[in-house]
Motif scaffolding. Sequence first.
Motif, mmCIF file in Angstrom:
data_model
loop_
_atom_site.group_PDB
_atom_site.id
_atom_site.type_symbol
_atom_site.label_atom_id
_atom_site.label_comp_id
_atom_site.label_asym_id
_atom_site.label_seq_id
_atom_site.Cartn_x
_atom_site.Cartn_y
_atom_site.Cartn_z
ATOM 1 N N CYS A 62 22.868 14.111 5.389
ATOM 2 C CA CYS A 62 24.111 13.470 5.409
ATOM 3 C C CYS A 62 24.872 13.997 6.506
ATOM 4 O O CYS A 62 25.032 15.270 6.944
ATOM 5 C CB CYS A 62 25.038 13.710 4.201
ATOM 6 S SG CYS A 62 26.590 13.002 4.202
ATOM 7 N N PHE A 110 28.064 13.887 7.246
ATOM 8 C CA PHE A 110 29.422 14.307 6.972
ATOM 9 C C PHE A 110 29.294 15.797 6.260
ATOM 10 O O PHE A 110 28.462 16.063 5.825
ATOM 11 C CB PHE A 110 30.170 13.481 5.709
ATOM 12 C CG PHE A 110 30.280 12.110 6.284
ATOM 13 C CD1 PHE A 110 31.643 11.718 6.919
ATOM 14 C CD2 PHE A 110 29.485 11.131 5.948
ATOM 15 C CE1 PHE A 110 31.627 10.593 7.600
ATOM 16 C CE2 PHE A 110 29.615 9.937 6.403
ATOM 17 C CZ PHE A 110 30.540 9.508 7.123
ATOM 18 N N CYS A 155 31.529 17.730 4.146
ATOM 19 C CA CYS A 155 32.343 18.125 3.129
ATOM 20 C C CYS A 155 32.320 19.588 2.877
ATOM 21 O O CYS A 155 31.239 19.865 2.734
ATOM 22 C CB CYS A 155 32.339 17.128 2.224
ATOM 23 S SG CYS A 155 32.285 15.549 2.302
ATOM 24 N N PHE A 198 32.743 21.481 0.740
ATOM 25 C CA PHE A 198 32.287 22.036 -0.672
ATOM 26 C C PHE A 198 30.945 21.631 -0.916
ATOM 27 O O PHE A 198 30.316 22.129 -2.032
ATOM 28 C CB PHE A 198 33.366 21.382 -1.744
ATOM 29 C CG PHE A 198 33.284 19.910 -1.764
ATOM 30 C CD1 PHE A 198 32.268 19.265 -2.480
ATOM 31 C CD2 PHE A 198 34.042 19.123 -0.958
ATOM 32 C CE1 PHE A 198 32.076 17.820 -2.464
ATOM 33 C CE2 PHE A 198 34.148 17.660 -1.013
ATOM 34 C CZ PHE A 198 32.911 17.128 -1.721
ATOM 35 N N CYS A 199 30.393 20.927 0.011
ATOM 36 C CA CYS A 199 29.054 20.297 -0.570
ATOM 37 C C CYS A 199 27.683 21.075 0.159
ATOM 38 O O CYS A 199 27.910 21.306 1.593
ATOM 39 C CB CYS A 199 29.068 18.812 0.112
ATOM 40 S SG CYS A 199 27.410 18.063 -0.370
ATOM 41 N N PRO A 228 24.374 18.632 3.150
ATOM 42 C CA PRO A 228 23.878 18.595 4.584
ATOM 43 C C PRO A 228 23.377 20.028 4.979
ATOM 44 O O PRO A 228 22.723 20.253 5.882
ATOM 45 C CB PRO A 228 25.253 18.336 5.323
ATOM 46 C CG PRO A 228 26.436 18.198 4.403
ATOM 47 C CD PRO A 228 25.827 18.359 2.926
ATOM 48 N N PRO A 241 22.543 10.032 -0.904
ATOM 49 C CA PRO A 241 23.851 10.718 -0.873
ATOM 50 C C PRO A 241 24.853 9.712 -0.450
ATOM 51 O O PRO A 241 25.941 9.968 -0.861
ATOM 52 C CB PRO A 241 23.856 11.598 0.450
ATOM 53 C CG PRO A 241 22.648 11.401 1.023
ATOM 54 C CD PRO A 241 21.638 10.545 0.262
ATOM 55 N N ARG A 284 29.980 6.335 -0.408
ATOM 56 C CA ARG A 284 31.373 6.641 0.309
ATOM 57 C C ARG A 284 32.469 5.598 0.257
ATOM 58 O O ARG A 284 32.128 4.487 0.371
ATOM 59 C CB ARG A 284 31.089 7.411 1.802
ATOM 60 C CG ARG A 284 30.791 8.757 1.637
ATOM 61 C CD ARG A 284 30.379 8.971 3.329
ATOM 62 N NE ARG A 284 31.821 9.146 4.032
ATOM 63 C CZ ARG A 284 32.371 10.010 3.732
ATOM 64 N NH1 ARG A 284 32.350 11.265 3.471
ATOM 65 N NH2 ARG A 284 33.472 10.090 4.664
ATOM 66 N N ARG A 314 36.719 15.855 4.932
ATOM 67 C CA ARG A 314 36.055 14.662 4.146
ATOM 68 C C ARG A 314 35.665 13.649 5.087
ATOM 69 O O ARG A 314 34.942 12.789 4.773
ATOM 70 C CB ARG A 314 36.951 14.443 2.850
ATOM 71 C CG ARG A 314 36.577 13.249 2.076
ATOM 72 C CD ARG A 314 35.423 13.519 1.249
ATOM 73 N NE ARG A 314 34.977 12.419 0.655
ATOM 74 C CZ ARG A 314 33.712 12.093 -0.078
ATOM 75 N NH1 ARG A 314 32.806 13.005 0.271
ATOM 76 N NH2 ARG A 314 33.310 11.237 -0.789
HETATM 77 S S1 SF4 Z 1 30.006 15.110 -0.421
HETATM 78 FE FE1 SF4 Z 1 28.698 13.356 0.003
HETATM 79 S S2 SF4 Z 1 29.525 12.617 2.031
HETATM 80 FE FE2 SF4 Z 1 30.340 14.766 1.776
HETATM 81 S S3 SF4 Z 1 28.796 16.179 2.691
HETATM 82 FE FE3 SF4 Z 1 28.005 16.064 0.694
HETATM 83 S S4 SF4 Z 1 26.592 14.315 0.514
HETATM 84 FE FE4 SF4 Z 1 27.820 13.950 2.360
#
Ligand code: SF4
Length: 372
Positions: free
Chosen positions: A145, A147, A149, A151-152, A155, A185, A223, A261
């Motif tokens: 991904c 992006f 973010c 918290f995620c 990636p 994703p 998204r 985000r």
């Molecule tokens: S929340 Fe979704 S868009 Fe954001 S980094 Fe994670 S997978 Fe990517």
Amino acid sequence: MRVNWREINAARNSYACLFAACSLHGFTLRPVKSPGSEITCYSLNSLNEPRFRKEIREASCTTVVGGPHATACPREVARYADYVVVGEGESTLPRLLARLEEGAEGPVPGVVTRDGGLPADHSVLLDGFPPFTVMKGYIEISRGCPFGCAFCQTPRIFGFAMRHRSIDAIATYARRYRDVRLVSPNALAYGSDGRRPRLDRVERLLTSLEGNIYFGTFPNEVRPEFVSDEALGLIARYCSNTRVAFGIQSGSDRVLAGIGRGHTVADGVRAVELCRDQGLTPVVDLILGFPFETGEDEEATLRLIRWVTRSGRVRLHSFIPLPGTPLAGTSPRPVSPAADRLLGRLALDGKLTGSWRDPGKRFSMVPADTPL
Ligand code: SF4
């Protein structure tokens, strides 16, 4: 050599794809409910990892641990496991097993032990591995991904470049299902660089599939800024789902900017309206409790929840500071009692679901777990 796979609900999809990858090299991952003889493999996320730590430390066999938590904290896991697979496992795990079978010495790229380790020397080409064989699982169509973010983990595990399985390969595996559920994703980013949609490729994918196709909904959410009239038109024309799921994550632009985000609240509102106009039910993911969230930010998210639930559903989560992410080690802000009461009422009315009172549940719902 006997190789066991420790059955863990949250890791079912990892099992399906690693079973397939290891079979290509002559290894069968036998399901077990406790560590078996010779070698036992685990795939752990950061929520279930504490539950298995003692079992792994005390196992009398060789233990191999992968998954999101092992990828985020390999040295910590290597204190109690013999081998830690970092990142994607489709190549690394069979390579490690072959090394163990030969009894050969020396590090394997992508594997960490108490003595150190080497970084992985490849990234997986999805078409190089079946998504599943006899152990069935969802069909992963895209990985990575662009992006970031905050918290995620996605990636940070799979990389910031998006990779895709080919349409022919997806169609081949989809024929084995009447209900076709895909993993991505961001399903509407299929065939693209992850930032600019290629709806021509999405349409080619959808027209090549048979059966009941579930696209843009669990487990391949999208998204919000990818939601457009044209994209929803494809879903309405070719797919069986009447819901479209996407994360807005917060009702506060200040929070969205803070987590990097890459979209605004207005993008999310527009996506909800477009779904409603096309007769599709929007299902919106939101998170409360970011460490820098203020009372005003919480109120903005509650306003958004009230508005979304007039025409759609909300899945609400409480923030979890996952290891390996920029927000690791931070403390969640508690949800206020007034917010909790409102959320409870909406949940009773069936308009809101999720794990804001029990963050651990979120992980047992996620099928797109890391292949080791
Ligand atoms: S929340 Fe979704 S868009 Fe954001 S980094 Fe994670 S997978 Fe990517």
